[in-house]
Motif scaffolding. Structure first.
Motif, PDB file in Angstrom:
ATOM      1  N   GLY A   1     -37.397 -23.128   3.729  1.00 25.92           N
ATOM      2  CA  GLY A   1     -37.709 -24.238   2.844  1.00 25.92           C
ATOM      3  C   GLY A   1     -37.367 -25.606   3.411  1.00 25.92           C
ATOM      4  N   LYS A   2     -36.926 -25.655   4.661  1.00 25.79           N
ATOM      5  CA  LYS A   2     -36.604 -26.926   5.317  1.00 25.79           C
ATOM      6  C   LYS A   2     -37.873 -27.532   5.909  1.00 25.79           C
ATOM      7  CE  LYS A   2     -32.091 -26.572   4.853  1.00 25.79           C
ATOM      8  NZ  LYS A   2     -31.252 -27.528   4.187  1.00 25.79           N
ATOM      9  N   HIS A   3     -37.859 -28.837   6.051  1.00 23.21           N
ATOM     10  CA  HIS A   3     -39.010 -29.553   6.608  1.00 23.21           C
ATOM     11  C   HIS A   3     -38.773 -29.792   8.097  1.00 23.21           C
ATOM     12  CE1 HIS A   3     -40.625 -30.292   2.597  1.00 23.21           C
ATOM     13  NE2 HIS A   3     -39.352 -30.370   2.247  1.00 23.21           N
ATOM     14  N   ARG A   4     -39.799 -29.555   8.880  1.00 20.12           N
ATOM     15  CA  ARG A   4     -39.700 -29.676  10.330  1.00 20.12           C
ATOM     16  C   ARG A   4     -40.951 -30.341  10.879  1.00 20.12           C
ATOM     17  NH1 ARG A   4     -35.994 -26.409  13.039  1.00 20.12           N
ATOM     18  NH2 ARG A   4     -34.816 -25.025  11.712  1.00 20.12           N
ATOM     19  N   PHE A   5     -40.858 -30.763  12.130  1.00 18.81           N
ATOM     20  CA  PHE A   5     -42.050 -31.232  12.815  1.00 18.81           C
ATOM     21  C   PHE A   5     -42.035 -30.710  14.240  1.00 18.81           C
ATOM     22  CE2 PHE A   5     -39.001 -34.648  13.693  1.00 18.81           C
ATOM     23  CZ  PHE A   5     -39.171 -34.864  15.054  1.00 18.81           C
ATOM     24  N   ARG A   6     -43.210 -30.635  14.795  1.00 19.82           N
ATOM     25  CA  ARG A   6     -43.350 -30.289  16.213  1.00 19.82           C
ATOM     26  C   ARG A   6     -44.427 -31.191  16.790  1.00 19.82           C
ATOM     27  NH1 ARG A   6     -44.659 -24.609  14.170  1.00 19.82           N
ATOM     28  NH2 ARG A   6     -46.602 -24.947  13.094  1.00 19.82           N
ATOM     29  N   LEU A   7     -44.301 -31.447  18.069  1.00 16.93           N
ATOM     30  CA  LEU A   7     -45.273 -32.255  18.791  1.00 16.93           C
ATOM     31  C   LEU A   7     -46.056 -31.321  19.687  1.00 16.93           C
ATOM     32  CD1 LEU A   7     -46.495 -34.949  19.746  1.00 16.93           C
ATOM     33  CD2 LEU A   7     -44.552 -35.165  21.314  1.00 16.93           C
ATOM     34  N   LYS A   8     -47.369 -31.365  19.568  1.00 18.42           N
ATOM     35  CA  LYS A   8     -48.222 -30.507  20.382  1.00 18.42           C
ATOM     36  C   LYS A   8     -49.041 -31.355  21.349  1.00 18.42           C
ATOM     37  CE  LYS A   8     -48.806 -26.324  17.676  1.00 18.42           C
ATOM     38  NZ  LYS A   8     -49.807 -25.396  17.152  1.00 18.42           N
ATOM     39  N   ALA A   9     -49.199 -30.849  22.546  1.00 16.60           N
ATOM     40  CA  ALA A   9     -50.047 -31.493  23.544  1.00 16.60           C
ATOM     41  C   ALA A   9     -51.509 -31.260  23.176  1.00 16.60           C
ATOM     42  CB  ALA A   9     -49.746 -30.913  24.925  1.00 16.60           C
ATOM     43  N   GLY A  10     -52.388 -31.937  23.873  1.00 14.03           N
ATOM     44  CA  GLY A  10     -53.811 -31.804  23.613  1.00 14.03           C
ATOM     45  C   GLY A  10     -54.336 -30.394  23.741  1.00 14.03           C
ATOM     46  N   ASN A  11     -53.657 -29.574  24.566  1.00 12.91           N
ATOM     47  CA  ASN A  11     -54.093 -28.185  24.749  1.00 12.91           C
ATOM     48  C   ASN A  11     -53.478 -27.229  23.722  1.00 12.91           C
ATOM     49  OD1 ASN A  11     -51.445 -27.935  25.597  1.00 12.91           O
ATOM     50  ND2 ASN A  11     -51.923 -27.227  27.650  1.00 12.91           N
ATOM     51  N   GLY A  12     -52.724 -27.787  22.758  1.00 19.99           N
ATOM     52  CA  GLY A  12     -52.129 -26.965  21.708  1.00 19.99           C
ATOM     53  C   GLY A  12     -50.731 -26.462  22.006  1.00 19.99           C
ATOM     54  N   GLU A  13     -50.230 -26.711  23.207  1.00 18.90           N
ATOM     55  CA  GLU A  13     -48.890 -26.256  23.577  1.00 18.90           C
ATOM     56  C   GLU A  13     -47.834 -27.111  22.872  1.00 18.90           C
ATOM     57  OE1 GLU A  13     -46.080 -25.872  27.547  1.00 18.90           O
ATOM     58  OE2 GLU A  13     -48.232 -26.158  27.775  1.00 18.90           O
ATOM     59  N   ILE A  14     -46.809 -26.456  22.322  1.00 18.48           N
ATOM     60  CA  ILE A  14     -45.699 -27.168  21.688  1.00 18.48           C
ATOM     61  C   ILE A  14     -44.839 -27.770  22.791  1.00 18.48           C
ATOM     62  CG2 ILE A  14     -43.635 -26.957  20.250  1.00 18.48           C
ATOM     63  CD1 ILE A  14     -45.033 -24.561  18.868  1.00 18.48           C
ATOM     64  N   ILE A  15     -44.626 -29.089  22.713  1.00 13.84           N
ATOM     65  CA  ILE A  15     -43.840 -29.756  23.748  1.00 13.84           C
ATOM     66  C   ILE A  15     -42.542 -30.357  23.214  1.00 13.84           C
ATOM     67  CG2 ILE A  15     -45.765 -30.140  25.304  1.00 13.84           C
ATOM     68  CD1 ILE A  15     -45.999 -32.973  24.248  1.00 13.84           C
ATOM     69  N   ALA A  16     -42.393 -30.427  21.904  1.00 13.00           N
ATOM     70  CA  ALA A  16     -41.141 -30.899  21.305  1.00 13.00           C
ATOM     71  C   ALA A  16     -41.050 -30.373  19.881  1.00 13.00           C
ATOM     72  CB  ALA A  16     -41.083 -32.419  21.290  1.00 13.00           C
ATOM     73  N   VAL A  17     -39.806 -30.127  19.436  1.00 15.20           N
ATOM     74  CA  VAL A  17     -39.560 -29.614  18.091  1.00 15.20           C
ATOM     75  C   VAL A  17     -38.416 -30.404  17.474  1.00 15.20           C
ATOM     76  CG1 VAL A  17     -38.879 -27.582  16.755  1.00 15.20           C
ATOM     77  CG2 VAL A  17     -40.292 -27.300  18.789  1.00 15.20           C
ATOM     78  N   GLY A  18     -38.598 -30.828  16.240  1.00 13.74           N
ATOM     79  CA  GLY A  18     -37.553 -31.553  15.526  1.00 13.74           C
ATOM     80  C   GLY A  18     -36.587 -30.596  14.840  1.00 13.74           C
TER      81      GLY A  18
END
Length: 63
Positions: free
Chosen positions: A13-30
């Protein structure tokens, strides 16, 4: 397609974010935030600070 942030709620139930590159790969996670607004502030902080942030190489002792 360019990179993008994804804002989502995890299984706990926690809120999170992730940053994805143009190819869909996750490159950062909050971290887990208690509110969506806090996660949005986390995204804003990354946007504001990451572009000019120096790289500190901890493997070579560069601090």
């Amino acid at each position: 397609m360019s990179g993008h942030f994804e804002l989502y709620q995890d299984k706990a139930g926690k809120h999170r974010f992730r940053l994805k590159a143009g190819n869909g790969e996750i490159i950062a996670v909050g971290e887990a935030y208690n509110s969506k607004a806090s996660a949005e502030k986390g995204i804003a902080s990354v946007k504001a600070n990451a572009a000019e942030a120096p790289v500190k190489d901890m493997e070579t002792g560069d601090k």
